[in-house]
Structures are given as C-alpha cells and as structure tokens.
Design a protein around this motif. Structure first.
Motif, PDB file in Angstrom:
ATOM      1  N   THR A 185       0.830  -1.212   0.000  1.00 46.43           N
ATOM      2  CA  THR A 185       0.000   0.000   0.000  1.00 46.43           C
ATOM      3  C   THR A 185       0.858   1.253   0.000  1.00 46.43           C
ATOM      4  OG1 THR A 185      -1.801  -1.126   1.146  1.00 46.43           O
ATOM      5  CG2 THR A 185      -1.786   1.283   1.234  1.00 46.43           C
ATOM      6  N   ARG A 186       1.894   1.283   0.848  1.00 47.76           N
ATOM      7  CA  ARG A 186       2.766   2.459   0.902  1.00 47.76           C
ATOM      8  C   ARG A 186       3.502   2.671  -0.417  1.00 47.76           C
ATOM      9  NH1 ARG A 186       7.856   3.898   1.330  1.00 47.76           N
ATOM     10  NH2 ARG A 186       8.603   1.749   1.438  1.00 47.76           N
ATOM     11  N   LEU A 187       3.968   1.577  -1.018  1.00 49.05           N
ATOM     12  CA  LEU A 187       4.701   1.692  -2.276  1.00 49.05           C
ATOM     13  C   LEU A 187       3.804   2.191  -3.408  1.00 49.05           C
ATOM     14  CD1 LEU A 187       6.902  -1.534  -2.124  1.00 49.05           C
ATOM     15  CD2 LEU A 187       7.621   0.835  -1.745  1.00 49.05           C
ATOM     16  N   ILE A 188       2.564   1.727  -3.436  1.00 46.84           N
ATOM     17  CA  ILE A 188       1.615   2.200  -4.450  1.00 46.84           C
ATOM     18  C   ILE A 188       1.346   3.686  -4.251  1.00 46.84           C
ATOM     19  CG2 ILE A 188      -0.775   2.063  -5.250  1.00 46.84           C
ATOM     20  CD1 ILE A 188      -0.669  -0.950  -4.690  1.00 46.84           C
ATOM     21  N   GLU A 189       1.147   4.085  -2.996  1.00 50.57           N
ATOM     22  CA  GLU A 189       0.889   5.498  -2.709  1.00 50.57           C
ATOM     23  C   GLU A 189       2.084   6.369  -3.090  1.00 50.57           C
ATOM     24  OE1 GLU A 189      -0.128   5.537   1.412  1.00 50.57           O
ATOM     25  OE2 GLU A 189      -2.210   4.915   1.065  1.00 50.57           O
ATOM     26  N   GLU A 190       3.292   5.891  -2.802  1.00 48.24           N
ATOM     27  CA  GLU A 190       4.491   6.666  -3.128  1.00 48.24           C
ATOM     28  C   GLU A 190       4.681   6.752  -4.643  1.00 48.24           C
ATOM     29  OE1 GLU A 190       8.150   8.791  -2.389  1.00 48.24           O
ATOM     30  OE2 GLU A 190       6.188   8.548  -1.447  1.00 48.24           O
ATOM     31  N   SER A 191       4.468   5.637  -5.322  1.00 50.86           N
ATOM     32  CA  SER A 191       4.571   5.628  -6.780  1.00 50.86           C
ATOM     33  C   SER A 191       3.562   6.584  -7.385  1.00 50.86           C
ATOM     34  CB  SER A 191       4.344   4.205  -7.301  1.00 50.86           C
ATOM     35  OG  SER A 191       4.436   4.152  -8.703  1.00 50.86           O
ATOM     36  N   THR A 192       2.333   6.548  -6.877  1.00 50.47           N
ATOM     37  CA  THR A 192       1.271   7.429  -7.369  1.00 50.47           C
ATOM     38  C   THR A 192       1.644   8.896  -7.166  1.00 50.47           C
ATOM     39  OG1 THR A 192      -0.405   5.754  -6.883  1.00 50.47           O
ATOM     40  CG2 THR A 192      -1.172   8.021  -7.174  1.00 50.47           C
ATOM     41  N   ARG A 193       2.164   9.215  -5.976  1.00 50.35           N
ATOM     42  CA  ARG A 193       2.533  10.600  -5.674  1.00 50.35           C
ATOM     43  C   ARG A 193       3.608  11.102  -6.641  1.00 50.35           C
ATOM     44  NH1 ARG A 193       6.491  13.298  -3.349  1.00 50.35           N
ATOM     45  NH2 ARG A 193       7.651  11.406  -2.773  1.00 50.35           N
ATOM     46  N   LEU A 194       4.618  10.291  -6.875  1.00 49.51           N
ATOM     47  CA  LEU A 194       5.716  10.697  -7.749  1.00 49.51           C
ATOM     48  C   LEU A 194       5.238  10.910  -9.188  1.00 49.51           C
ATOM     49  CD1 LEU A 194       8.394   8.248  -6.350  1.00 49.51           C
ATOM     50  CD2 LEU A 194       8.439  10.743  -6.140  1.00 49.51           C
ATOM     51  N   ILE A 195       4.341  10.045  -9.629  1.00 49.73           N
ATOM     52  CA  ILE A 195       3.801  10.177 -10.986  1.00 49.73           C
ATOM     53  C   ILE A 195       2.947  11.429 -11.099  1.00 49.73           C
ATOM     54  CG2 ILE A 195       2.280   9.131 -12.712  1.00 49.73           C
ATOM     55  CD1 ILE A 195       3.136   6.379 -11.397  1.00 49.73           C
ATOM     56  N   GLU A 196       2.119  11.677 -10.087  1.00 54.96           N
ATOM     57  CA  GLU A 196       1.237  12.848 -10.123  1.00 54.96           C
ATOM     58  C   GLU A 196       2.025  14.160 -10.075  1.00 54.96           C
ATOM     59  OE1 GLU A 196      -1.406  12.099  -6.857  1.00 54.96           O
ATOM     60  OE2 GLU A 196      -2.854  11.012  -8.129  1.00 54.96           O
ATOM     61  N   GLU A 197       3.227  14.132  -9.535  1.00 55.84           N
ATOM     62  CA  GLU A 197       4.066  15.331  -9.479  1.00 55.84           C
ATOM     63  C   GLU A 197       4.787  15.598 -10.793  1.00 55.84           C
ATOM     64  OE1 GLU A 197       6.689  14.770  -6.192  1.00 55.84           O
ATOM     65  OE2 GLU A 197       5.165  15.261  -4.680  1.00 55.84           O
ATOM     66  N   ALA A 198       4.820  14.601 -11.670  1.00 57.05           N
ATOM     67  CA  ALA A 198       5.514  14.755 -12.952  1.00 57.05           C
ATOM     68  C   ALA A 198       4.711  15.654 -13.884  1.00 57.05           C
ATOM     69  CB  ALA A 198       5.732  13.385 -13.590  1.00 57.05           C
ATOM     70  N   ASP A 199       5.412  16.260 -14.849  1.00 53.91           N
ATOM     71  CA  ASP A 199       4.762  17.164 -15.801  1.00 53.91           C
ATOM     72  C   ASP A 199       5.360  16.932 -17.182  1.00 53.91           C
ATOM     73  OD1 ASP A 199       3.264  19.239 -16.909  1.00 53.91           O
ATOM     74  OD2 ASP A 199       4.796  20.729 -16.445  1.00 53.91           O
ATOM     75  N   VAL A 200       4.506  16.805 -18.170  1.00 54.76           N
ATOM     76  CA  VAL A 200       4.988  16.619 -19.540  1.00 54.76           C
ATOM     77  C   VAL A 200       4.688  17.822 -20.423  1.00 54.76           C
ATOM     78  CG1 VAL A 200       4.971  14.100 -19.533  1.00 54.76           C
ATOM     79  CG2 VAL A 200       2.873  15.337 -20.088  1.00 54.76           C
ATOM     80  N   GLY A 201       3.868  18.740 -19.965  1.00 51.18           N
ATOM     81  CA  GLY A 201       3.580  19.948 -20.739  1.00 51.18           C
ATOM     82  C   GLY A 201       2.559  19.720 -21.840  1.00 51.18           C
ATOM     83  N   SER A 202       1.749  20.734 -22.081  1.00 51.25           N
ATOM     84  CA  SER A 202       0.726  20.709 -23.130  1.00 51.25           C
ATOM     85  C   SER A 202       1.381  20.590 -24.508  1.00 51.25           C
ATOM     86  CB  SER A 202      -0.087  22.007 -23.055  1.00 51.25           C
ATOM     87  OG  SER A 202      -1.086  22.027 -24.026  1.00 51.25           O
ATOM     88  N   PRO A 203       0.752  19.829 -25.431  1.00 52.20           N
ATOM     89  CA  PRO A 203      -0.593  19.235 -25.405  1.00 52.20           C
ATOM     90  C   PRO A 203      -0.631  17.823 -24.824  1.00 52.20           C
ATOM     91  CG  PRO A 203       0.341  18.920 -27.565  1.00 52.20           C
ATOM     92  CD  PRO A 203       1.376  19.677 -26.758  1.00 52.20           C
ATOM     93  N   PHE A 204       0.432  17.428 -24.115  1.00 46.37           N
ATOM     94  CA  PHE A 204       0.494  16.077 -23.568  1.00 46.37           C
ATOM     95  C   PHE A 204      -0.006  16.047 -22.126  1.00 46.37           C
ATOM     96  CE2 PHE A 204       3.906  16.615 -26.711  1.00 46.37           C
ATOM     97  CZ  PHE A 204       3.464  15.709 -27.662  1.00 46.37           C
TER      98      PHE A 204
END
Length: 203
Positions: free
Chosen positions: A166-185
């Motif tokens: 559970t902790r690893l999924i939450e940490e993975s999710t947090r790191l992904i949600e903090e990433a940015d690829v920029g518009s239009p992506f």
C-alpha cells in the motif's frame, strides 16, 4: 481538438482484432479495459487479426510518409482503426483508408506529431528515473493514445503480496502525479497495478 467520426467506403467493420499498432504505442502496458479479443481462442485471434494487418499494411506506410502530419495510429478496444493528424487530415492518407473498405475514426488538430509524442514519453521515463527511489518499483511508461490523444500512460508495479504494498503504491502514485509533460500532452495513471514478473498485454 477536432474529431471527425468517419465512415469510409466499405461493408462495415467486421471483427478487427488485436491492435498491432496500439500495442506498439502502448509499450506492452496492461489495458485499462478488457479487450473483446480476450475471449477469443488462439485460432480466432489469428483469423480476426488479419483485417488489422491488412489495414496497417495499406495505410501505415502512407501515414508514415507524412511525419509532420502524423500524430497517432492505433486500433481501439473494439479493434477499429483510429488515425490522428497534427492539424488537417492528409488527403493521401484518407485515400489509403478508403482503399481498404474499412471505416476509421479520424482525429484532426491533435497539436503534436507521433515523433514528439514518443519523445515526450521517453523524456518522462528519463525524468522519473533521475529521482525515483530505489525501494519503489519503477513503473511502465509509454504513449497510450487509447487513453486519449497525447496521453502518456503509466502503470504502477508493486508486489501486492508485500506488507509494504500500500505504501509503495501510494508513493509511486505521488511521484507520478508530481511529474509534468507539458501541453498538449498529459499523464494518466493506469488503474491496474502489475506485480513483479507480470507482463502487460502485448499485441
């Protein structure tokens, strides 16, 4: 983004099967919804895959000859071809689609090329790897036009039998949600979580 539902010349769409082009873009990531092909026998898969192969053979080379106009090409969950253009649809590609006798969905004004799309996915991998914690399994990342035009899909990986899952999924999710690829992506997290040794569906 302008979308055009196009029904081209033909007998209507019979069972188009496993999405060869979509799988290439998906980098083998687990689909978010079950594919109709999941219930087919190996023999049926071989038979129904033929229309996809024929369509790809007829349209793919023409599409790739317009690298500045080509945004996406894949087969959706119902095995219907979807073609996206950076701006306006290219008449030569539409002619190639018409020649197959199969309908296809055409997307215009995607705002990016296929090269830019895949380069963005590769850059996201590099960016995540630069700061990704060693104790957190690195996710599967790749262009996922089946999620939406310009979407980079990310599938988390964790041993769900682990007491720390559970902790690893939450940490993975947090790191992904903090990433940015920029518009239009954009980035979308796959609802599925894969365990070590599990492979996503290929095509």
């Amino acid at each position: 983004m302008k979308k055009i539902a196009s029904c081209f010349i033909g007998l209507g769409l019979t069972a188009l099967a496993l999405s060869g082009c979509a799988a290439a873009s998906a980098e083998g990531v687990e689909p978010t919804t079950a594919s109709p092909a999941d219930s087919l026998t190996p023999a049926e898969v071989g038979i129904t895959a033929v229309p996809n192969e024929e369509f790809s053979s007829a349209v793919g080379p023409v599409l790739e000859s317009f690298p500045n106009d080509y945004a996406i090409f894949y087969f959706d969950s119902e095995h219907k071809p979807v073609i996206g253009f950076t701006s306006d649809a290219v008449p030569a590609v539409l002619d190639a689609v018409n020649s197959t006798g199969q309908p296809a969905r055409i997307i215009e004004d995607a705002g990016f090329t296929d090269t830019e799309y895949n380069a963005t996915a590769e850059q996201l991998v590099a960016d995540l790897q630069a700061t990704w914690p060693k104790e957190v399994p690195f996710p599967m990342v790749g262009a996922r036009p089946d999620f939406g035009a310009g979407v980079i899909g990310v599938t988390r990986i964790v041993d769900e039998g682990s007491s720390d899952a559970t902790r690893l999924i939450e940490e993975s999710t947090r790191l992904i949600e903090e990433a940015d690829v920029g518009s239009p992506f954009s980035i979308q997290i796959d609802k599925n979580v894969l365990g070590p040794g599990k492979a996503g569906h290929g095509g």
